[in-house]
Enzyme design. Sequence first.
Site, PDB file in Angstrom:
ATOM      1  N   SER A   1       0.787  -1.144   0.037  1.00 49.04           N
ATOM      2  CA  SER A   1       0.040   0.093  -0.082  1.00 49.04           C
ATOM      3  C   SER A   1       0.887   1.234  -0.151  1.00 49.04           C
ATOM      4  O   SER A   1       1.721   1.263   0.988  1.00 49.04           O
ATOM      5  CB  SER A   1      -1.062   0.007   1.266  1.00 49.04           C
ATOM      6  OG  SER A   1      -1.756   1.075   1.421  1.00 49.04           O
TER       7      SER A   1
ATOM      8  N   LYS B   1      -0.821  -0.890  -4.557  1.00 45.67           N
ATOM      9  CA  LYS B   1      -2.011  -0.077  -4.164  1.00 45.67           C
ATOM     10  C   LYS B   1      -1.529   1.209  -4.052  1.00 45.67           C
ATOM     11  O   LYS B   1      -0.797   1.724  -3.125  1.00 45.67           O
ATOM     12  CB  LYS B   1      -2.903  -0.851  -3.012  1.00 45.67           C
ATOM     13  CG  LYS B   1      -3.783   0.079  -2.214  1.00 45.67           C
ATOM     14  CD  LYS B   1      -4.649  -0.694  -1.033  1.00 45.67           C
ATOM     15  CE  LYS B   1      -4.742   0.078   0.126  1.00 45.67           C
ATOM     16  NZ  LYS B   1      -5.639  -0.643   1.204  1.00 45.67           N
ATOM     17  N   LEU B   2      -2.422   2.260  -4.568  1.00 44.61           N
ATOM     18  CA  LEU B   2      -2.098   3.868  -4.162  1.00 44.61           C
ATOM     19  C   LEU B   2      -3.101   4.453  -3.685  1.00 44.61           C
ATOM     20  O   LEU B   2      -4.243   4.195  -3.976  1.00 44.61           O
ATOM     21  CB  LEU B   2      -1.756   4.404  -5.787  1.00 44.61           C
ATOM     22  CG  LEU B   2      -1.482   5.959  -5.834  1.00 44.61           C
ATOM     23  CD1 LEU B   2      -0.262   6.290  -4.819  1.00 44.61           C
ATOM     24  CD2 LEU B   2      -1.430   6.419  -6.920  1.00 44.61           C
ATOM     25  N   LYS B   3      -2.957   5.243  -2.478  1.00 48.17           N
ATOM     26  CA  LYS B   3      -3.953   5.797  -1.918  1.00 48.17           C
ATOM     27  C   LYS B   3      -4.264   7.197  -2.790  1.00 48.17           C
ATOM     28  O   LYS B   3      -3.342   7.853  -3.435  1.00 48.17           O
ATOM     29  CB  LYS B   3      -3.512   6.523  -0.633  1.00 48.17           C
ATOM     30  CG  LYS B   3      -3.130   5.372   0.481  1.00 48.17           C
ATOM     31  CD  LYS B   3      -4.337   4.691   0.918  1.00 48.17           C
ATOM     32  CE  LYS B   3      -4.033   3.738   2.069  1.00 48.17           C
ATOM     33  NZ  LYS B   3      -5.299   3.272   2.576  1.00 48.17           N
TER      34      LYS B   3
ATOM     35  N   ASP C   1      -7.199   3.196  -3.413  1.00 51.64           N
ATOM     36  CA  ASP C   1      -7.888   3.209  -2.192  1.00 51.64           C
ATOM     37  C   ASP C   1      -8.082   4.703  -1.780  1.00 51.64           C
ATOM     38  O   ASP C   1      -7.160   5.428  -1.545  1.00 51.64           O
ATOM     39  CB  ASP C   1      -7.109   2.684  -1.177  1.00 51.64           C
ATOM     40  CG  ASP C   1      -7.765   2.517   0.174  1.00 51.64           C
ATOM     41  OD1 ASP C   1      -9.055   2.791   0.159  1.00 51.64           O
ATOM     42  OD2 ASP C   1      -7.308   1.879   1.339  1.00 51.64           O
TER      43      ASP C   1
ATOM     44  N   ASN D   1     -10.201   5.511   0.841  1.00 49.03           N
ATOM     45  CA  ASN D   1     -10.652   5.638   2.257  1.00 49.03           C
ATOM     46  C   ASN D   1     -11.884   6.727   2.527  1.00 49.03           C
ATOM     47  O   ASN D   1     -11.750   7.704   3.350  1.00 49.03           O
ATOM     48  CB  ASN D   1      -9.145   6.082   2.917  1.00 49.03           C
ATOM     49  CG  ASN D   1      -8.360   4.952   3.348  1.00 49.03           C
ATOM     50  OD1 ASN D   1      -7.381   5.083   2.774  1.00 49.03           O
ATOM     51  ND2 ASN D   1      -8.660   4.091   4.191  1.00 49.03           N
TER      52      ASN D   1
ATOM     53  N   GLU E   1     -11.194   1.100  -3.920  1.00 45.04           N
ATOM     54  CA  GLU E   1     -11.381   0.353  -2.638  1.00 45.04           C
ATOM     55  C   GLU E   1     -12.170   1.945  -2.011  1.00 45.04           C
ATOM     56  O   GLU E   1     -11.608   2.786  -1.885  1.00 45.04           O
ATOM     57  CB  GLU E   1     -10.106   0.271  -2.067  1.00 45.04           C
ATOM     58  CG  GLU E   1     -10.486  -0.306  -0.552  1.00 45.04           C
ATOM     59  CD  GLU E   1      -8.866  -0.673   0.044  1.00 45.04           C
ATOM     60  OE1 GLU E   1      -7.869  -0.515  -0.452  1.00 45.04           O
ATOM     61  OE2 GLU E   1      -8.887  -0.765   1.273  1.00 45.04           O
TER      62      GLU E   1
ATOM     63  N   ASP F   1     -14.021  -1.493   2.039  1.00 40.12           N
ATOM     64  CA  ASP F   1     -13.052  -1.873   3.320  1.00 40.12           C
ATOM     65  C   ASP F   1     -13.849  -1.148   4.555  1.00 40.12           C
ATOM     66  O   ASP F   1     -14.554  -1.983   5.138  1.00 40.12           O
ATOM     67  CB  ASP F   1     -11.924  -0.923   3.161  1.00 40.12           C
ATOM     68  CG  ASP F   1     -10.905  -0.871   4.113  1.00 40.12           C
ATOM     69  OD1 ASP F   1     -11.298  -1.362   5.293  1.00 40.12           O
ATOM     70  OD2 ASP F   1      -9.711  -0.512   4.092  1.00 40.12           O
TER      71      ASP F   1
ATOM     72  N   LYS G   1     -10.647  -7.257   6.755  1.00 44.71           N
ATOM     73  CA  LYS G   1      -9.515  -6.849   8.015  1.00 44.71           C
ATOM     74  C   LYS G   1      -9.972  -7.371   9.333  1.00 44.71           C
ATOM     75  O   LYS G   1     -11.443  -6.959   9.663  1.00 44.71           O
ATOM     76  CB  LYS G   1      -9.525  -5.426   8.154  1.00 44.71           C
ATOM     77  CG  LYS G   1      -8.723  -4.700   6.963  1.00 44.71           C
ATOM     78  CD  LYS G   1      -8.666  -3.199   7.243  1.00 44.71           C
ATOM     79  CE  LYS G   1      -7.811  -2.409   5.959  1.00 44.71           C
ATOM     80  NZ  LYS G   1      -7.999  -0.827   6.059  1.00 44.71           N
TER      81      LYS G   1
ATOM     82  N   GLY H   1      -4.465  -4.637   5.514  1.00 41.88           N
ATOM     83  CA  GLY H   1      -3.603  -4.339   6.332  1.00 41.88           C
ATOM     84  C   GLY H   1      -3.922  -2.942   7.028  1.00 41.88           C
ATOM     85  O   GLY H   1      -4.528  -2.245   6.646  1.00 41.88           O
TER      86      GLY H   1
END
Length: 374
Positions: A139, A165-167, A193, A195, A218, A243, A267, A295
Amino acid sequence: MKLSSIRLHNVAVPLVTPFETSFMRETEKECYLIEATFDTDSGQVTGWGESVAMSAPLYSSEYVEGGIDVTRRWIAPILFDVENLRAERVAWHLRHIIGHQMAKAAMEMAVLDAQLQVAGLSFKDYLGGVTDTVPSGVSVGMQDSIPELLKVIGGYMEEGYARIKLKIKPGKDIEPVAAVRKEFGDDFLFQVDANAAYTLVDAAHLKKLDDYGLLLIEQPLGEADIRQHALLAKQMSTPMCLDESIVSAEAAADAISLGAADVINIKPGRVGGYLEAKKIHDLASAHGVAVWHGGMLELGIGRAANAAMASLPGFTLPGDISGSKRFFHEDITEEIVQHDGVVDVPTGPGFGVTVNRETLAKFTRDTIDITPQK
Ligand code: OSB
Ligand code: MG
């Protein structure tokens, strides 16, 4: 087994580099570890758990100090009263406590670890895991510039990570994704992702991500927005992965039946424990929904348990199970090593890792002892 005492270790471990998401920039990992002692037919046994609650309530409502408090005041007293404590019944004993999934999960881990040690059984074999290694994805936090981002991702690719995986967040999404594809091509596994940083109003903008062959997106929308994720999923060709919204097996069932989740990030901490997480794995498999292991910047105990979980057959996509070195100069257990794009699933009894007391002491901020009130 009877729980006889608990020691909570509040630790802070510096990160190798800052980790930036849409909600937070972290420079150290703060968490608490549970060291629980049990009286068993084979004498005293110690089990370890690791809470994935973050220092601030920004990913979910939980946070480190809250987890310590609820464990001390509410979780421990209930479990001290149980004569024949089994990991499979921890969630049931704690059922009247609303929320606090991460705190419950950490406690269940400690019971599970001790119980499996008594049985001489690895967590993988207990669960029914089917592989000796699991693919290791990384990540990647948001970077200050595109050149820096390309350098960081290039480094992880060289290290052999199986998936990137890129934020992302508004203003830092299409451009970095396009730059990464341009630099490294279309052949590697790449996902993003958010968030929960967007709303459904951003649908037309998010749809632009469909041009980049992403494995999945995500959690673009809020935790409570399962229905809106279903609406967004209809508008995008990129597979929708949840998530934050998946807080239980029931939430997973709702998301699957509403068409909000093509993929689920599992998770255990977020859903109240590894046993609830296993239910979600089974449910998703029954519905043909792919899962992968998320994670939370876990230390060695958590990562070891995650690797075992990810050896179940439904985990068909690489997880956020990077090696210790991705986040830490030094782990509190033996190092979890990423090699050839995989991490080995521990084979020893319990979670199969050992806490190094010296390293633990070095990173400990506070130690809290909890004993039964007579
Ligand atoms: O959304 O997956 C997330 C870390 C903290 C909180 C939320 C998330 C993450 C990560 C880190 O992406 C993944 C890892 O531990 O490797
Ligand atoms: Mg996520």
